[in-house]
Scaffold this motif. Sequence first.
Motif, PDB file in Angstrom:
ATOM      1  N   MET A   1       0.837  -1.176   0.000  1.00 45.42           N
ATOM      2  CA  MET A   1       0.000   0.000   0.000  1.00 45.42           C
ATOM      3  C   MET A   1       0.878   1.233   0.000  1.00 45.42           C
ATOM      4  N   ASP A   2       0.592   2.134  -0.912  1.00 46.08           N
ATOM      5  CA  ASP A   2       1.363   3.361  -0.998  1.00 46.08           C
ATOM      6  C   ASP A   2       0.978   4.362   0.073  1.00 46.08           C
ATOM      7  N   HIS A   3      -0.283   4.433   0.446  1.00 52.26           N
ATOM      8  CA  HIS A   3      -0.783   5.370   1.431  1.00 52.26           C
ATOM      9  C   HIS A   3      -1.553   4.619   2.504  1.00 52.26           C
ATOM     10  N   ALA A   4      -1.650   5.208   3.687  1.00 55.13           N
ATOM     11  CA  ALA A   4      -2.489   4.624   4.715  1.00 55.13           C
ATOM     12  C   ALA A   4      -3.927   4.649   4.217  1.00 55.13           C
ATOM     13  N   PRO A   5      -4.641   3.543   4.346  1.00 49.45           N
ATOM     14  CA  PRO A   5      -6.013   3.532   3.837  1.00 49.45           C
ATOM     15  C   PRO A   5      -6.904   4.496   4.617  1.00 49.45           C
ATOM     16  N   ARG A   6      -7.763   5.198   3.899  1.00 47.96           N
ATOM     17  CA  ARG A   6      -8.731   6.071   4.552  1.00 47.96           C
ATOM     18  C   ARG A   6     -10.097   5.808   3.945  1.00 47.96           C
ATOM     19  N   VAL A   7     -11.104   5.911   4.771  1.00 50.80           N
ATOM     20  CA  VAL A   7     -12.474   5.741   4.315  1.00 50.80           C
ATOM     21  C   VAL A   7     -13.002   7.119   3.934  1.00 50.80           C
ATOM     22  N   ARG A   8     -13.584   7.198   2.742  1.00 49.89           N
ATOM     23  CA  ARG A   8     -14.159   8.459   2.280  1.00 49.89           C
ATOM     24  C   ARG A   8     -15.430   8.165   1.501  1.00 49.89           C
ATOM     25  N   ALA A   9     -16.207   9.217   1.270  1.00 51.51           N
ATOM     26  CA  ALA A   9     -17.434   9.081   0.490  1.00 51.51           C
ATOM     27  C   ALA A   9     -17.118   8.592  -0.916  1.00 51.51           C
ATOM     28  N   LEU A  10     -17.987   7.783  -1.455  1.00 56.89           N
ATOM     29  CA  LEU A  10     -17.843   7.284  -2.809  1.00 56.89           C
ATOM     30  C   LEU A  10     -18.150   8.426  -3.776  1.00 56.89           C
ATOM     31  N   ALA A  11     -17.271   8.655  -4.735  1.00 54.02           N
ATOM     32  CA  ALA A  11     -17.440   9.721  -5.733  1.00 54.02           C
ATOM     33  C   ALA A  11     -17.839   9.104  -7.075  1.00 54.02           C
ATOM     34  N   ASP A  12     -18.448   9.899  -7.945  1.00 54.15           N
ATOM     35  CA  ASP A  12     -18.856   9.401  -9.260  1.00 54.15           C
ATOM     36  C   ASP A  12     -17.711   8.749 -10.028  1.00 54.15           C
ATOM     37  N   ALA A  13     -16.520   9.312  -9.922  1.00 53.65           N
ATOM     38  CA  ALA A  13     -15.366   8.767 -10.646  1.00 53.65           C
ATOM     39  C   ALA A  13     -14.934   7.397 -10.124  1.00 53.65           C
ATOM     40  N   ASP A  14     -15.423   6.980  -8.961  1.00 51.42           N
ATOM     41  CA  ASP A  14     -15.042   5.694  -8.363  1.00 51.42           C
ATOM     42  C   ASP A  14     -15.799   4.506  -8.939  1.00 51.42           C
ATOM     43  N   TRP A  15     -16.938   4.747  -9.592  1.00 47.24           N
ATOM     44  CA  TRP A  15     -17.789   3.630  -9.989  1.00 47.24           C
ATOM     45  C   TRP A  15     -17.102   2.575 -10.852  1.00 47.24           C
ATOM     46  N   PRO A  16     -16.291   2.924 -11.846  1.00 46.85           N
ATOM     47  CA  PRO A  16     -15.628   1.854 -12.614  1.00 46.85           C
ATOM     48  C   PRO A  16     -14.733   0.973 -11.729  1.00 46.85           C
ATOM     49  N   ARG A  17     -14.046   1.572 -10.777  1.00 50.67           N
ATOM     50  CA  ARG A  17     -13.179   0.785  -9.888  1.00 50.67           C
ATOM     51  C   ARG A  17     -14.008  -0.042  -8.906  1.00 50.67           C
ATOM     52  N   VAL A  18     -15.126   0.511  -8.441  1.00 49.30           N
ATOM     53  CA  VAL A  18     -16.021  -0.259  -7.568  1.00 49.30           C
ATOM     54  C   VAL A  18     -16.547  -1.472  -8.328  1.00 49.30           C
ATOM     55  N   ALA A  19     -16.984  -1.269  -9.555  1.00 48.47           N
ATOM     56  CA  ALA A  19     -17.493  -2.377 -10.373  1.00 48.47           C
ATOM     57  C   ALA A  19     -16.415  -3.433 -10.614  1.00 48.47           C
ATOM     58  N   ALA A  20     -15.183  -3.015 -10.807  1.00 45.95           N
ATOM     59  CA  ALA A  20     -14.082  -3.966 -11.003  1.00 45.95           C
ATOM     60  C   ALA A  20     -13.825  -4.773  -9.731  1.00 45.95           C
ATOM     61  N   LEU A  21     -13.867  -4.122  -8.578  1.00 47.64           N
ATOM     62  CA  LEU A  21     -13.701  -4.841  -7.307  1.00 47.64           C
ATOM     63  C   LEU A  21     -14.833  -5.843  -7.108  1.00 47.64           C
ATOM     64  N   GLU A  22     -16.057  -5.425  -7.431  1.00 46.21           N
ATOM     65  CA  GLU A  22     -17.206  -6.321  -7.292  1.00 46.21           C
ATOM     66  C   GLU A  22     -17.057  -7.524  -8.226  1.00 46.21           C
ATOM     67  N   ALA A  23     -16.680  -7.282  -9.470  1.00 46.49           N
ATOM     68  CA  ALA A  23     -16.523  -8.373 -10.446  1.00 46.49           C
ATOM     69  C   ALA A  23     -15.462  -9.369  -9.982  1.00 46.49           C
ATOM     70  N   ALA A  24     -14.355  -8.868  -9.446  1.00 47.43           N
ATOM     71  CA  ALA A  24     -13.300  -9.757  -8.963  1.00 47.43           C
ATOM     72  C   ALA A  24     -13.748 -10.542  -7.733  1.00 47.43           C
ATOM     73  N   ALA A  25     -14.462  -9.891  -6.828  1.00 45.19           N
ATOM     74  CA  ALA A  25     -14.885 -10.549  -5.598  1.00 45.19           C
ATOM     75  C   ALA A  25     -15.900 -11.657  -5.847  1.00 45.19           C
ATOM     76  N   TYR A  26     -16.778 -11.455  -6.811  1.00 47.52           N
ATOM     77  CA  TYR A  26     -17.863 -12.413  -7.031  1.00 47.52           C
ATOM     78  C   TYR A  26     -17.706 -13.223  -8.314  1.00 47.52           C
ATOM     79  N   ALA A  27     -16.518 -13.211  -8.916  1.00 45.54           N
ATOM     80  CA  ALA A  27     -16.275 -13.953 -10.155  1.00 45.54           C
ATOM     81  C   ALA A  27     -16.700 -15.415  -9.984  1.00 45.54           C
TER      82      ALA A  27
END
Length: 183
Positions: A1-27
Amino acid sequence: MDHAPRVRALADADWPRVAALEAAAYAGSGLTEGQAALESRGRVSPGTCFVLDLGDRLGGYVLALPYPESAFPDLAAPERAAHRTANLHLHDLVVDERLRGRGLGARLAGHLTAVAADRGFERMSLVAVAGLEGFWRGLGYRAHRDIEVPSGYGPHALYMSTRVPVRGPSNRKKRADDGAPRP
């Protein structure tokens, strides 16, 4: 990890990465909803959807939306509107498989619980999938084996819920316009 993880609000630009995480998790599980369905759930309650930001990438996410107790989203249909209820349904929590075992899932769940308390929710629910009942039980969720979960949630899916701890007098503020907890 390059940075300490922080929790933040989901932004519109995050959706492609969220979808990729979901696809990998439930493949291979048949539980993948895809970006449009995930976005529809996030749109109805943006204040209860968060990401685990690692600086250069996302390490996970949590999507939650107000839903009546003993009910849950239809995985085959997008969300149309938020429900008025004191129950916050944790629809999905995913941590990148390379980061699992570090307490980050519990951190995302804890952040969501704190937000639920601040917004006046009284209960939280979820459907435990993929054998994760033990994880959720460890976070205080109780199984409701009498509530039937559709087969689309996968084998052994289980509805679970917990009370939201009271954090102080401000967490019971209601929205002036409709009297419901603030979504």
